[in-house]
Structure formats: structure tokens, C-alpha cells
Design a protein around this motif. Structure first.
Motif: not given
Length: 306
Positions: A102-108, A179-187
Motif C-alpha cells: 500500500g501507499d502507507y505501511q502501517v506497522g504496529v 487508518v481511516d484518515d489515511l484511506r480517506a486521504g485526510r491530512t
């Protein structure tokens, strides 16, 4: 591979051995020329060309978002390596992706401290919320979720990283909003450090090219205050709002030095294990070691067998 039947010479369909088609396709001519110019700049930074392999892998990852057979062939051609040698390196390090991501790698972080502080709960929440498992990407291609062993930010646990930028002190609810903000394109703004960018942009920076976004370099932050407490104590500085001895207890009792090795005298005449005058930590006090013990000297003082 085409084989011939033993019953009458009729050719059988090709056997699929699960091997990739060789050779790998090349980049289009314009892409190849652009990447090669960047690659030559990277290679020129090293005394030996093959030393540039790691940044070159980041460079080709910045082009396609993961390490492809074409990217492996490109690196091998420029560094005079075999594709097997490049593949061995690209599959060893976890920062190189082996499939589209993905455009954003979210690592926990799910290592010990983050886990007990809520990292495990965050990871489970995001798996269910996004409908993906570890290493998988959402259908819209925005987020790849993974667990990470340690983000080296234990004092801000639990920590989530997005394209290697810190999001500290997270909860399942805040991580879900993230993650919701990332998917919605919000800053989305990291807790500290540079502004967030895409994974491909991050990969190009890791290849050694500057972050050209206005103000991004100046925004880059270091360790937070909690991380620097130990350093301040080691330098003899008091921590604001705390006494000078709140971290390390003295190694002596009110009636005198504690029994045992700590009661022995150091070369300075002070009991070993006792803090130097005016210093808040006894960790810097000289300790009785083989280097300061005349009866048990350290170092190669005798020939073998003596």
C-alpha cells in the motif's frame, strides 16, 4: 517444458514448475534512463560498486512500491552481480517488500513493552477493522498492515509507525481513526518527525536522495523528553521537577558503605560503587574490575602455557 507421451508420441501440455519466466522484462526506455542516472549518482558514493546494492534496492522499490524481478535485474546489471546475489539481499531485509503493497505501511509494535501496553490489542483491532491479516493490503491499495518487533520508542508505548514516522501513545480507537484518515486521504500528522509521505517517496529518501518538500527537513524531530532522561542524568543534569537521586539509589547505607565489594576502596580513596561528589548517579562510580585489581591483572601479560 514440453514432454512426449510414451503411449504414441503425442506431446503433453507444458509442465508448470512454478518458476518465474526468465529473463525478467526490462524497464521502459525512459524509465530505465531516469533510474540509471539516479543509480550512477548513488554508485559514485562508494569505493566499490557492489556496496551500493542496499540503496539501489530502495531506489527500484521507490519506482514500483516493491522489489520486482525487473528491479532485481536492473541492480544486478549495474553492479555486475548475479540476480541470485541481489535476490539473496532483497529477501534478507524486511524493509524490502516482495509483493505489491500500500501507499502507507502501517506497522504496529508488538514487542514486549508495546504489547503489554496495548500493542497486541491495537494490532487485533486493525486486522478486524481493515479486513486484512499481517502483511496484507486493503482492497483500495492504501494501507498495508504489519506487526513490527520494535520501533525503538518504548517510552512512548504503544507505538504505531506509518512509513517509518512515529505515532506515539496509541490506543485501538486512535489507531482505527488513523487508518481511516489515511484511506480517506485526510491530512495525518506524525507525533514527531517529518510530515508524512507515501511509501514510494520514503523509499527514495532511503536510497539517499533528499526530502525536497518545503519545511520537511526542519520538521524532523529527535528523541522525546522521556528518552533523554538517562542522558541528562549521565551528564550530571537534574531532571525538572525531580530530585537528583530519584533514579539510582545510593550504594551505601546510612551507617556506612554497604557490605561486600562496594565497600572496597577505589584508587581515588572513595568506596567503590559510591557516587562521585555532586553527581546524581552511582553508575559512574569506579568499579572494582580486573583492570584495577593488582592481584588479577587483565590483558596479555603472560605467554601461553605460563
Amino acid at each position: 517444458m514440453t514432454t512426449v507421451s510414451s503411449r504414441g508420441g503425442t506431446p503433453e501440455p507444458p509442465t508448470d514448475l512454478g518458476m518465474p519466466a526468465l529473463p525478467a522484462p526490462d524497464y521502459p526506455a525512459d524509465v530505465r534512463a531516469r533510474l540509471e542516472a539516479d543509480a550512477r549518482e548513488v554508485i559514485g558514493r562508494y569505493p566499490g560498486a557492489r556496496s551500493a546494492l542496499l540503496p539501489l534496492l530502495h531506489l527500484v522499490q521507490a519506482e514500483e512500491g516493491h522489489i520486482t524481478r525487473t528491479g532485481i535485474r536492473f541492480c544486478a546489471d549495474l553492479l555486475d552481480l548475479t540476480t541470485a546475489e541481489v535476490t539473496a539481499v532483497s529477501t534478507f531485509y524486511s524493509m524490502y517488500r516482495r509483493r505489491p503493497s500500500g501507499d502507507y505501511q502501517v506497522g504496529v509494535c508488538t514487542n514486549t513493552l508495546c504489547a503489554v501496553m496495548g500493542g497486541d490489542a491495537i494490532f487485533e483491532e486493525l486486522k478486524e477493522h481493515l479486513g486484512v491479516d499481517n502483511g496484507q493490503t486493503t482492497d483500495d491499495g492504501k494501507v498495508t498492515l504489519e506487526h513490527i518487533e520494535c520501533n525503538a520508542a518504548c517510552d512512548f508505548a504503544p507505538v504505531v509507525m506509518v512509513n517509518w514516522e512515529f505515532f506515539d501513545n496509541q490506543t485501538p480507537a486512535s489507531a482505527r481513526r488513523l487508518v481511516d484518515d489515511l484511506r480517506a486521504g485526510r491530512t495525518v500528522e506524525p507525533t514527531r518527525g517529518a510530515p508524512l509521505c507515501t511509501f514510494k517517496e520514503t523509499a527514495r529518501m532511503l536510497a539517499g536522495f533528499p526530502d525536497e518538500r518545503p519545511g520537511a527537513v526542519e520538521a524532523t524531530g529527535g528523541a522525546g523528553p522521556a528518552s533523554l532522561v538517562g542522558l541528562r542524568l549521565a551528564k550530571g543534569e537534574a531532571v525538572p521537577g525531580r530530585g537528583a537521586d530519584h533514579v539510582v539509589a545510593p550504594r551505601s547505607t546510612a551507617d556506612g558503605p554497604a557490605p561486600g565489594p562496594a565497600a572496597e576502596q577505589s584508587p581515588s580513596g572513595r568506596p567503590t560503587g559510591q557516587a562521585p561528589e555532586g553527581h546524581p548517579s552511582s553508575h559512574d562510580a569506579p568499579q572494582q574490575t580486573s583492570a584495577s585489581d593488582d592481584h588479577h591483572p587483565a590483558g596479555p601479560t603472560a605467554e601461553e602455557g605460563e
